[in-house]
Motif scaffolding. Sequence first.
Motif, short mmCIF file in Angstrom:
data_model
loop_
_atom_site.label_atom_id
_atom_site.label_comp_id
_atom_site.label_asym_id
_atom_site.label_seq_id
_atom_site.Cartn_x
_atom_site.Cartn_y
_atom_site.Cartn_z
N PHE A 85 0.87 -1.17 0.00
CA PHE A 85 0.00 0.00 0.00
C PHE A 85 0.91 1.23 0.00
CE2 PHE A 85 -3.38 2.42 2.57
CZ PHE A 85 -4.24 2.54 1.49
N TRP A 139 -7.34 1.77 -5.46
CA TRP A 139 -8.53 1.14 -4.90
C TRP A 139 -9.72 2.02 -5.28
CZ3 TRP A 139 -8.55 -3.32 -1.85
CH2 TRP A 139 -7.30 -3.78 -1.42
N GLN A 142 -12.96 5.66 -1.28
CA GLN A 142 -13.16 5.19 0.09
C GLN A 142 -14.46 5.71 0.70
OE1 GLN A 142 -10.08 3.27 1.52
NE2 GLN A 142 -10.37 3.06 -0.70
N ARG A 162 -11.24 2.02 12.62
CA ARG A 162 -10.11 1.32 12.01
C ARG A 162 -9.33 2.28 11.10
NH1 ARG A 162 -9.15 -1.03 6.35
NH2 ARG A 162 -7.15 -1.99 6.73
N TYR A 164 -5.78 2.50 8.37
CA TYR A 164 -4.80 1.68 7.64
C TYR A 164 -3.54 2.45 7.29
CZ TYR A 164 -7.44 3.71 3.67
OH TYR A 164 -8.08 4.56 2.81
N ALA A 184 -5.90 -5.08 6.68
CA ALA A 184 -7.13 -5.50 6.00
C ALA A 184 -7.52 -6.93 6.37
CB ALA A 184 -6.96 -5.36 4.49
N THR A 201 -13.09 2.53 4.08
CA THR A 201 -12.36 1.74 3.10
C THR A 201 -13.22 1.63 1.85
OG1 THR A 201 -11.10 -0.30 2.74
CG2 THR A 201 -13.13 -0.53 3.96
N SER A 202 -12.71 0.89 0.85
CA SER A 202 -13.44 0.77 -0.42
C SER A 202 -14.61 -0.21 -0.29
CB SER A 202 -12.48 0.24 -1.48
OG SER A 202 -11.93 -0.99 -1.05
N THR A 205 -12.95 -3.80 -0.16
CA THR A 205 -12.48 -4.35 1.12
C THR A 205 -13.66 -4.55 2.07
OG1 THR A 205 -10.31 -3.38 0.81
CG2 THR A 205 -10.90 -3.93 3.07
N1 PCA Z 1 -8.59 -1.39 1.03
C1 PCA Z 1 -7.37 -1.47 1.77
C2 PCA Z 1 -6.65 -0.21 1.45
C3 PCA Z 1 -7.63 0.69 0.84
C4 PCA Z 1 -8.79 -0.17 0.53
O1 PCA Z 1 -9.77 0.15 -0.12
C5 PCA Z 1 -7.62 -1.55 3.24
O2 PCA Z 1 -8.72 -1.27 3.69
O3 PCA Z 1 -6.67 -1.86 3.97
#
Ligand code: PCA
Length: 321
Positions: A85, A139, A142, A162, A164, A184, A201-202, A205
């Motif tokens: 990442f 990704w 978000q 959370r 990252y 993740a 997050t996306s 994920t």
């Molecule tokens: N997924 C990864 C990084 C960004 C994303 O969308 C995560 O949540 O760790």
Amino acid sequence: MYRFATLVAATGVLATPALAQSWDMPTPYGDSTFHTQNIRQFAEDVSAATDGALEITVHSAGSLFPGGEIKNAVRSRQVPIGEFFLSSIVNEDAAYGMDSLPFLATSYEEAEALWTAQEPVITELLAEQDLVPLFSVPWPAQGLYTNGEIETIDGMTGLRMRAYNAALEEFATLAGAAPVQVEAADIPQAFATGQVQAMITSPSTGANSSAWDFVDTYTAIDAWLPKNIVVVNARVFDGLSEEMQQAVMEAAEAAEARGIEMSREETAAQTAVLEENGMTLAAPTDELTSGLQDIGDTMLENWESSASEPALEILNAYQSE
Ligand code: PCA
């Protein structure tokens, strides 16, 4: 018997092409992640283009090295290649973290323009560590996962959230939430044990970690598109024949284009999976959007006040496009 075994072993060695190589490739993300599917295809393409002379084995979900160690593992040649990442190494230079600044680049077009500005600078920075970037894939944008809809930024007060990377930690803190770093692969566990109550997050994920088991609402704040990057060790790469180098570079170019397409398709497809599994999809209220934008402004100011010269040049180049 002994002689026969020796003969078989010797023949086996001769049967292997002299320059055949086998590379281990760690990634932090699991098998259902589109990035992982994309790098597996990259590995197949490299194998096909080199007639099996370069075989890449993908090790997913942090099984070979945890996400935070992959860059240094490639640098020290413990592995020749790896995916990580990009913004996770922002502590080394602010240039690496720009894709996680809220509202700086919020669409695929903007993400691409930002990468165009970042790439030459990042290529130079990574060269100092014997690393060559091969490709980078964003990704999907978000979004916010919570129990109940968050209508204003005050709704985030006190939430264990959370994070990252450092940017998301700063974001959570500015929103009055309490950031908790979780990889993740550990998301379901972190929610199940109450370590975290919310995340950004996306849709990918979120769907890959069955977010509906823990939260009921997804708010598409679409604030940034962070990227993964694949790097190879420069000395290992330089040791390949020219044909092999070219095969790797061509497969990398194809992987970047394919990965961006996969990412675009993921956005709608995985948001639909969230809904099919009972989550409420919410659009951010105007109040929430303006609260988030204030946080984005503060973060950009903070970023600028500590950014390196090359990082500031990226921002100038990007903003003057
Ligand atoms: N997924 C990864 C990084 C960004 C994303 O969308 C995560 O949540 O760790």
